[in-house]
Each structure stands twice: as structure tokens, then as C-alpha cells.
Write a protein that holds these residues in place. Structure first.
Motif, PDB file in Angstrom:
ATOM      1  N   ASP A 100       0.864  -0.957  -0.049  1.00  0.00           N
ATOM      2  CA  ASP A 100      -0.055  -0.030   0.092  1.00  0.00           C
ATOM      3  C   ASP A 100       0.782   1.193   0.142  1.00  0.00           C
ATOM      4  O   ASP A 100       0.475   2.331  -0.492  1.00  0.00           O
ATOM      5  CB  ASP A 100      -0.925  -0.052   1.196  1.00  0.00           C
ATOM      6  N   ALA A 101       2.204   1.197   0.500  1.00  0.00           N
ATOM      7  CA  ALA A 101       2.927   2.479   0.726  1.00  0.00           C
ATOM      8  C   ALA A 101       3.775   2.551  -0.653  1.00  0.00           C
ATOM      9  O   ALA A 101       4.369   3.180  -0.667  1.00  0.00           O
ATOM     10  CB  ALA A 101       3.845   2.188   2.052  1.00  0.00           C
ATOM     11  N   GLY A 102       3.743   1.525  -1.279  1.00  0.00           N
ATOM     12  CA  GLY A 102       4.503   1.665  -2.532  1.00  0.00           C
ATOM     13  C   GLY A 102       5.798   1.214  -2.468  1.00  0.00           C
ATOM     14  O   GLY A 102       6.532   1.573  -3.375  1.00  0.00           O
ATOM     15  N   LEU A 103       6.303   0.447  -1.603  1.00  0.00           N
ATOM     16  CA  LEU A 103       7.734   0.253  -1.331  1.00  0.00           C
ATOM     17  C   LEU A 103       7.848  -1.259  -1.998  1.00  0.00           C
ATOM     18  O   LEU A 103       9.254  -1.703  -2.142  1.00  0.00           O
ATOM     19  CB  LEU A 103       7.842  -0.019   0.206  1.00  0.00           C
ATOM     20  N   ILE A 104       7.032  -2.113  -2.225  1.00  0.00           N
ATOM     21  CA  ILE A 104       7.087  -3.260  -2.941  1.00  0.00           C
ATOM     22  C   ILE A 104       5.918  -3.556  -3.637  1.00  0.00           C
ATOM     23  O   ILE A 104       5.085  -2.836  -3.577  1.00  0.00           O
ATOM     24  CB  ILE A 104       7.216  -4.538  -1.719  1.00  0.00           C
ATOM     25  N   GLN A 105       6.052  -4.645  -4.458  1.00  0.00           N
ATOM     26  CA  GLN A 105       4.803  -4.975  -5.334  1.00  0.00           C
ATOM     27  C   GLN A 105       4.389  -6.301  -4.962  1.00  0.00           C
ATOM     28  O   GLN A 105       5.561  -7.156  -4.739  1.00  0.00           O
ATOM     29  CB  GLN A 105       4.969  -4.529  -6.971  1.00  0.00           C
ATOM     30  N   ARG A 106       3.035  -6.688  -5.363  1.00  0.00           N
ATOM     31  CA  ARG A 106       2.681  -7.889  -5.265  1.00  0.00           C
ATOM     32  C   ARG A 106       2.538  -8.469  -6.590  1.00  0.00           C
ATOM     33  O   ARG A 106       2.377  -7.896  -7.654  1.00  0.00           O
ATOM     34  CB  ARG A 106       1.164  -7.781  -4.590  1.00  0.00           C
ATOM     35  N   VAL A 107       2.976  -9.735  -6.655  1.00  0.00           N
ATOM     36  CA  VAL A 107       3.001 -10.365  -7.886  1.00  0.00           C
ATOM     37  C   VAL A 107       2.279 -11.583  -7.942  1.00  0.00           C
ATOM     38  O   VAL A 107       2.539 -12.506  -7.220  1.00  0.00           O
ATOM     39  CB  VAL A 107       4.471 -10.698  -8.569  1.00  0.00           C
ATOM     40  N   LEU A 108       1.034 -11.741  -8.674  1.00  0.00           N
ATOM     41  CA  LEU A 108       0.323 -12.760  -8.667  1.00  0.00           C
ATOM     42  C   LEU A 108       0.817 -13.844  -9.645  1.00  0.00           C
ATOM     43  O   LEU A 108       0.888 -13.452 -10.708  1.00  0.00           O
ATOM     44  CB  LEU A 108      -1.050 -12.450  -9.224  1.00  0.00           C
ATOM     45  N   VAL A 109       0.521 -15.090  -9.312  1.00  0.00           N
ATOM     46  CA  VAL A 109       1.260 -16.112 -10.008  1.00  0.00           C
ATOM     47  C   VAL A 109      -0.180 -17.022 -10.500  1.00  0.00           C
ATOM     48  O   VAL A 109      -1.100 -16.769  -9.859  1.00  0.00           O
ATOM     49  CB  VAL A 109       2.052 -17.150  -9.368  1.00  0.00           C
ATOM     50  N   ARG A 110       0.162 -17.806 -11.259  1.00  0.00           N
ATOM     51  CA  ARG A 110      -1.317 -18.585 -11.890  1.00  0.00           C
ATOM     52  C   ARG A 110      -1.979 -19.451 -11.042  1.00  0.00           C
ATOM     53  O   ARG A 110      -3.297 -19.225 -11.084  1.00  0.00           O
ATOM     54  CB  ARG A 110      -0.674 -19.793 -13.030  1.00  0.00           C
ATOM     55  N   SER A 111      -1.358 -19.989  -9.868  1.00  0.00           N
ATOM     56  CA  SER A 111      -2.243 -20.609  -8.748  1.00  0.00           C
ATOM     57  C   SER A 111      -3.206 -19.748  -7.970  1.00  0.00           C
ATOM     58  O   SER A 111      -3.823 -20.181  -7.139  1.00  0.00           O
ATOM     59  CB  SER A 111      -1.158 -21.389  -7.905  1.00  0.00           C
ATOM     60  N   GLY A 112      -2.876 -18.298  -8.035  1.00  0.00           N
ATOM     61  CA  GLY A 112      -3.626 -17.362  -7.490  1.00  0.00           C
ATOM     62  C   GLY A 112      -2.779 -16.817  -6.176  1.00  0.00           C
ATOM     63  O   GLY A 112      -3.311 -16.244  -5.511  1.00  0.00           O
ATOM     64  N   SER A 113      -1.736 -17.569  -5.743  1.00  0.00           N
ATOM     65  CA  SER A 113      -0.947 -17.141  -4.659  1.00  0.00           C
ATOM     66  C   SER A 113      -0.225 -15.976  -5.267  1.00  0.00           C
ATOM     67  O   SER A 113      -0.143 -15.561  -5.846  1.00  0.00           O
ATOM     68  CB  SER A 113      -0.069 -18.380  -4.332  1.00  0.00           C
ATOM     69  N   LYS A 114       0.217 -15.276  -3.857  1.00  0.00           N
ATOM     70  CA  LYS A 114       0.702 -13.922  -3.980  1.00  0.00           C
ATOM     71  C   LYS A 114       2.351 -14.073  -3.703  1.00  0.00           C
ATOM     72  O   LYS A 114       2.571 -14.636  -2.646  1.00  0.00           O
ATOM     73  CB  LYS A 114       0.152 -12.841  -2.958  1.00  0.00           C
ATOM     74  N   ARG A 115       3.240 -13.388  -4.652  1.00  0.00           N
ATOM     75  CA  ARG A 115       4.613 -13.554  -4.218  1.00  0.00           C
ATOM     76  C   ARG A 115       5.055 -11.795  -4.384  1.00  0.00           C
ATOM     77  O   ARG A 115       4.058 -11.224  -4.449  1.00  0.00           O
ATOM     78  CB  ARG A 115       5.153 -14.009  -5.599  1.00  0.00           C
ATOM     79  N   TYR A 116       5.900 -11.551  -3.650  1.00  0.00           N
ATOM     80  CA  TYR A 116       6.383 -10.096  -3.691  1.00  0.00           C
ATOM     81  C   TYR A 116       7.882  -9.855  -4.232  1.00  0.00           C
ATOM     82  O   TYR A 116       8.533 -10.816  -4.207  1.00  0.00           O
ATOM     83  CB  TYR A 116       6.553  -9.881  -2.078  1.00  0.00           C
ATOM     84  N   ASP A 117       7.853  -8.670  -4.458  1.00  0.00           N
ATOM     85  CA  ASP A 117       9.160  -8.240  -5.181  1.00  0.00           C
ATOM     86  C   ASP A 117       9.417  -6.681  -4.688  1.00  0.00           C
ATOM     87  O   ASP A 117       8.559  -5.492  -4.612  1.00  0.00           O
ATOM     88  CB  ASP A 117       8.808  -8.004  -6.754  1.00  0.00           C
ATOM     89  N   ALA A 118      10.584  -6.611  -4.279  1.00  0.00           N
ATOM     90  CA  ALA A 118      11.185  -5.388  -3.701  1.00  0.00           C
ATOM     91  C   ALA A 118      11.822  -4.258  -4.801  1.00  0.00           C
ATOM     92  O   ALA A 118      12.079  -3.323  -4.404  1.00  0.00           O
ATOM     93  CB  ALA A 118      12.195  -5.688  -2.283  1.00  0.00           C
ATOM     94  N   ASN A 119      11.844  -4.965  -5.647  1.00  0.00           N
ATOM     95  CA  ASN A 119      12.357  -4.178  -7.030  1.00  0.00           C
ATOM     96  C   ASN A 119      11.143  -3.474  -7.374  1.00  0.00           C
ATOM     97  O   ASN A 119      10.448  -3.934  -8.259  1.00  0.00           O
ATOM     98  CB  ASN A 119      13.017  -5.242  -8.048  1.00  0.00           C
ATOM     99  N   MET A 120      11.374  -2.138  -7.386  1.00  0.00           N
ATOM    100  CA  MET A 120      10.361  -1.238  -7.916  1.00  0.00           C
ATOM    101  C   MET A 120      10.768  -0.378  -9.255  1.00  0.00           C
ATOM    102  O   MET A 120       9.924   0.435  -9.492  1.00  0.00           O
ATOM    103  CB  MET A 120      10.200  -0.398  -6.713  1.00  0.00           C
ATOM    104  N   SER A 121      12.044  -0.803  -9.653  1.00  0.00           N
ATOM    105  CA  SER A 121      12.386  -0.066 -10.963  1.00  0.00           C
ATOM    106  C   SER A 121      11.620  -0.817 -12.074  1.00  0.00           C
ATOM    107  O   SER A 121      11.055  -1.885 -11.739  1.00  0.00           O
ATOM    108  CB  SER A 121      13.834  -0.341 -11.170  1.00  0.00           C
TER     109      SER A 121
END
Length: 147
Positions: A66-87
């Protein structure tokens, strides 16, 4: 200690209090070369941080997204993964292994942006373009590389 100060600074810039759970979750995610799930992050933290629960990790991740520091990456199974790379970057996603790899191509993003500028979509303002390419690793042991 330098990384902790950088994380505290990032949290402060985002208007967030630098709590212990936020610092260690963001540190774990930033140090990862993967795109971990909340469960993976928790597994990496629990031995040195027994007071942090899986529920705390989920809440911290939601706050950081929500603060824009990381992003959520959705995968096919519907689970959520996370990425700190905001470039600006895209993801190559293996449908067999759930592996996600970052890729960078300024030329591709310029083409996509030019395409949408030419199309002049009415009543719609693009705020972000995210690109995920789905496929299958031919040899999962080898990983993905660009020629």
C-alpha cells in the motif's frame, strides 16, 4: 547495519514507522533473488525473530504494498509473491515451476508506451504498465538467460 539504515530511511520516506517487523520483512525481501511468498519470508525470519508470526508478515507485506515500497506479483495458482524491486521491469513466469525472473528492456517499454499514445484510449488514464510473460522452462536446472 548500512542496509538497516537504508530500510529505515525508505520506511520514513513512505511515512511509515520503522517497526521491527517492517524492518526485518523488508530486509528479507530485499535480500532475496527470488519473488518469495509470505510463507517463504516467514520461514526465513522465524528462527531469528520468534516473536513475528505469519499473520504479522502478511500484515506488514500489505502495508508495504500500500505504501508503494514493494509490489505484489500474482501467479497462476492465485498465490501472492512479492518483489522489492520497484524499478521498471517485467517478469518471466514459468507455468511448470512457478519460478519468476525479472527482465529489463527499455526498448520494449518504449514501444508499449508509444503504442498506447498512438491509440489514444478515451476515458482511461494509464498509471502503470506491468508485463508478465508466461511460458515453461525448457531445462529448469539451467534457468533463464537472454542471448
Amino acid at each position: 547495519m548500512e542496509i538497516i539504515n537504508q530500510i529505515k530511511h525508505r520506511l520514513d520516506e513512505a511515512g511509515l514507522k520503522a517497526t521491527h517487523p517492517r524492518i526485518v520483512v523488508l530486509k528479507e525481501l530485499t535480500a532475496s533473488n527470488e519473488h518469495p511468498s509470505a510463507e517463504s519470508i516467514y520461514e526465513g525470519l522465524k528462527e531469528d525473530n520468534p516473536s513475528i508470526s505469519l499473520g504479522s508478515v502478511y500484515r506488514v507485506l500489505d502495508v508495504l504494498v500500500d505504501a508503494g515500497l514493494i509490489q505484489r506479483v500474482l501467479v497462476r495458482s492465485g498465490s501472492k509473491r512479492y518483489d522489492a524491486n520497484m524499478s521498471p521491469h517485467g517478469h518471466l513466469y514459468c507455468l511448470k515451476t512457478d519460478k519468476i525472473q525479472d527482465f529489463y528492456d527499455e526498448e520494449l517499454y518504449e514501444l508499449i508506451n508509444e503504442f498506447f499514445k498512438k491509440k489514444r484510449i478515451k476515458n482511461f488514464k494509464i498509471s502503470e504498465i506491468k508485463l508478465r510473460v508466461n511460458g515453461e522452462l525448457i531445462d529448469p536446472e539451467e534457468g533463464i538467460s537472454f542471448i
